[in-house]
Design an enzyme around this catalytic site. Structure first.
Site, short mmCIF file in Angstrom:
data_model
loop_
_atom_site.label_atom_id
_atom_site.label_comp_id
_atom_site.label_asym_id
_atom_site.label_seq_id
_atom_site.Cartn_x
_atom_site.Cartn_y
_atom_site.Cartn_z
N LYS A 1 0.85 -1.21 0.00
CA LYS A 1 0.00 0.00 0.00
C LYS A 1 0.87 1.24 0.00
O LYS A 1 2.04 1.21 0.41
CB LYS A 1 -0.94 0.04 1.21
CG LYS A 1 -0.27 0.06 2.59
CD LYS A 1 0.14 1.43 3.11
CE LYS A 1 0.89 1.34 4.43
NZ LYS A 1 1.75 2.45 4.75
N ASP B 1 -2.38 -1.70 10.35
CA ASP B 1 -2.42 -1.71 8.88
C ASP B 1 -2.93 -3.04 8.32
O ASP B 1 -3.13 -3.17 7.10
CB ASP B 1 -1.02 -1.46 8.29
CG ASP B 1 -0.60 0.00 8.39
OD1 ASP B 1 -1.42 0.84 8.81
OD2 ASP B 1 0.56 0.29 8.05
P1 ATP Z 1 4.30 0.14 7.75
O1 ATP Z 1 4.18 0.73 6.38
O2 ATP Z 1 3.10 -0.70 8.16
O3 ATP Z 1 4.75 1.10 8.79
P2 ATP Z 1 6.78 -0.99 6.87
O4 ATP Z 1 6.43 -1.28 5.46
O5 ATP Z 1 7.58 0.24 7.12
O6 ATP Z 1 5.46 -0.97 7.71
P3 ATP Z 1 7.45 -3.75 7.24
O7 ATP Z 1 8.08 -4.15 5.94
O8 ATP Z 1 6.07 -4.19 7.49
O9 ATP Z 1 7.57 -2.18 7.47
O10 ATP Z 1 8.45 -4.29 8.35
C1 ATP Z 1 8.61 -3.70 9.62
C2 ATP Z 1 9.41 -4.66 10.51
O11 ATP Z 1 8.58 -5.79 10.80
C3 ATP Z 1 10.65 -5.19 9.82
O12 ATP Z 1 11.77 -4.56 10.35
C4 ATP Z 1 10.65 -6.70 10.09
O13 ATP Z 1 11.73 -7.09 10.89
C5 ATP Z 1 9.36 -6.99 10.85
N1 ATP Z 1 8.55 -8.07 10.20
C6 ATP Z 1 7.92 -9.07 10.84
N2 ATP Z 1 7.31 -9.88 9.96
C7 ATP Z 1 7.54 -9.40 8.74
C8 ATP Z 1 7.17 -9.82 7.44
N3 ATP Z 1 6.43 -10.90 7.21
N4 ATP Z 1 7.58 -9.04 6.41
C9 ATP Z 1 8.32 -7.93 6.63
N5 ATP Z 1 8.72 -7.52 7.85
C10 ATP Z 1 8.33 -8.24 8.90
#
Ligand code: ATP
Length: 304
Positions: free
Chosen positions: A11, A138
Site C-alpha cells: 500500500k 495496517d
Molecule cells: P508500515 O508501512 O506498516 O509502517 P513498513 O512497510 O515500514 O510498515 P514492514 O516491511 O512491514 O515495514 O516491516 C517492519 C518490521 O517488521 C521489519 O523490520 C521486520 O523485521 C518486521 N517483520 C515481521 N514480519 C515481517 C514480514 N512478514 N515481512 C516484513 N517484515 C516483517
C-alpha cells in the site's frame, strides 16, 4: 487440499494525517490507503508445527520465527478457531522491508486468507478483519485492498469510490526506517515547533480527485504528516522527492513512515519515462513502476 498460495499487494498512503498524541501512546489518524501492484506471495502448506521461510527482496531482514507477522496471524487464527493447527509458510517478498509500504501487514493478511482456506475454516471477511486488527493497525486494510479511508489507529475502514487506474513510480531506499522512530521524530518536531496539532480529517479535494479519476488533482492533494520526520531522519529523501518533481511527477511524497518515495504519473507511458529519469539520476536503490488500486488477497491461482 494441502497447499494454498495467496498474492497480496503493498500500500501507499495517499493522505496520512496524524492527530495529537493520545494518552495510550498512539495517535488518531486519518489514513487514505491505496493498494498498488507490488506483491508478496505467501504459500501455506499443512504441517504439524508453525514454521516460516522468507525468500526474495531483503529476506535477511525479516524474522523467521514467532516474531514474523505472518506466523503471528496464523497463530491468532488457529487460536480463534480453538484448534492446534499447524502450517509451513513460505513468503516470497517483493514489497520493500521496513519501507513504509506495509509489507509485514500484507504478509499477515495473506497468511489469514491462506490458512482460512487451508484449514477449511470458511470464516467470513468480517471475522478475519477482527483478528487482523489485533495483529496491527495496517493489517485490516491489507485484507481489504482497493482504496479506503482508515480512522482511529487506521483500523476502522471505509472503502472509497475510485474511477480508473492511477500510475505510480516508487523509489526504494537503501535500508529501512522504523515506524516507531518516525512517529517519535514527528512528535519531537511538533513540540520543538510549538505546533498546535489539529484533529485529523480526510481532505475533500483528495476524495473528489479519487472519485473523478483525476490524476492531476490527486497529485496536488497528496499529503503525509510523517514526511518532515522521515526527511529529517533520512536527509537524502529530500533530493529523491525533488528529482521526481523536477522530472514531471504530478505529485511526490514519502510512503507512510518511509523511506520509500511515491511519485504519481499521468499515464503508464509517463510512469515509464519518470522511472527511467529517476534511475538515470541515481537517487534511489531501485525504481519500481506500479498501478492502483488493486484488490486485496484471495486464495487461488496466482496470475502470471
Ligand atoms: P508500515 O508501512 O506498516 O509502517 P513498513 O512497510 O515500514 O510498515 P514492514 O516491511 O512491514 O515495514 O516491516 C517492519 C518490521 O517488521 C521489519 O523490520 C521486520 O523485521 C518486521 N517483520 C515481521 N514480519 C515481517 C514480514 N512478514 N515481512 C516484513 N517484515 C516483517
Amino acid at each position: 487440499m494441502n497447499s494454498v498460495t495467496v498474492r497480496v499487494p503493498a500500500k501507499v498512503n495517499l493522505q496520512l494525517a496524524v492527530g495529537p498524541l493520545r494518552d495510550d501512546g498512539y495517535h488518531d489518524l486519518v489514513n487514505v490507503f491505496h493498494a498498488v501492484s507490488i506483491f508478496d506471495e505467501v504459500t501455506a502448506t499443512a504441517e504439524t508445527g508453525m514454521t516460516v521461510r522468507v525468500e526474495g527482496e531483503s529476506a535477511d531482514q525479516v524474522p523467521e520465527d514467532g516474531d514474523n507477522l505472518a506466523i503471528r496471524a496464523a497463530s491468532a487464527l488457529a487460536g480463534h478457531a480453538g484448534r492446534s493447527y499447524g502450517v509451513n509458510l513460505v513468503i516470497r517478498k517483493a514489497i520493500p522491508v521496513a519501507g513504509g509500504m506495509a509489507g509485514g501487514s500484507a504478509d499477515a493478511a495473506a497468511a489469514l486468507v491462506a490458512c482460512n482456506e487451508l484449514w477449511g475454516l470458511g470464516l467470513p471477511l468480517e471475522d478475519l478483519m477482527e483478528i487482523a486488527a489485533d495483529i496491527g493497525s495496517d493489517v485490516p486494510f491489507a485484507l481489504l485492498g482497493g482504496t479506503a479511508v482508515g480512522t482511529g489507529r487506521g483500523e476502522r475502514l471505509t472503502p472509497l469510490e475510485v474511477s480508473g487506474t492511477f500510475h505510480w513510480v516508487f523509489a526504494l531506499a537503501e535500508g529501512g526506517l522504523s515506524t516507531a522512530t518516525v512517529y517519535a521524530e514527528c512528535d519531537r518536531l511538533r513540540e520543538a515547533g510549538g505546533e498546535r496539532v489539529a484533529w485529523p480529517r480526510a481532505a475533500e479535494p483528495l476524495l473528489a480527485a479519487l472519485r473523478a479519476g483525476d490524476a492531476e488533482a490527486l497529485g496536488a492533494a497528496l499529503s503525509n504528516d510523517l514526511q518532515p520526520a522521515a526527511v529529517m531522519l533520512r536527509g537524502s529523501l529530500a533530493r529523491t522527492l525533488a528529482a521526481g518533481r523536477e522530472y514531471g511527477a504530478l505529485g511526490a511524497l514519502v510512503s507512510g513512515s518511509g523511506p520509500t518515495c511515491a511519485f504519481l504519473a499521468g499515464s503508464a507511458a509517463h510512469a515509464s519515462e519518470l522511472a527511467a529519469s529517476l534511475k538515470e539520476a541515481d537517487v534511489a536503490r531501485d525504481v519500481i513502476i506500479a498501478h492502483g488500486p488493486v484488490p486485496g488477497p484471495v486464495p487461488g491461482p496466482v496470475p502470471a
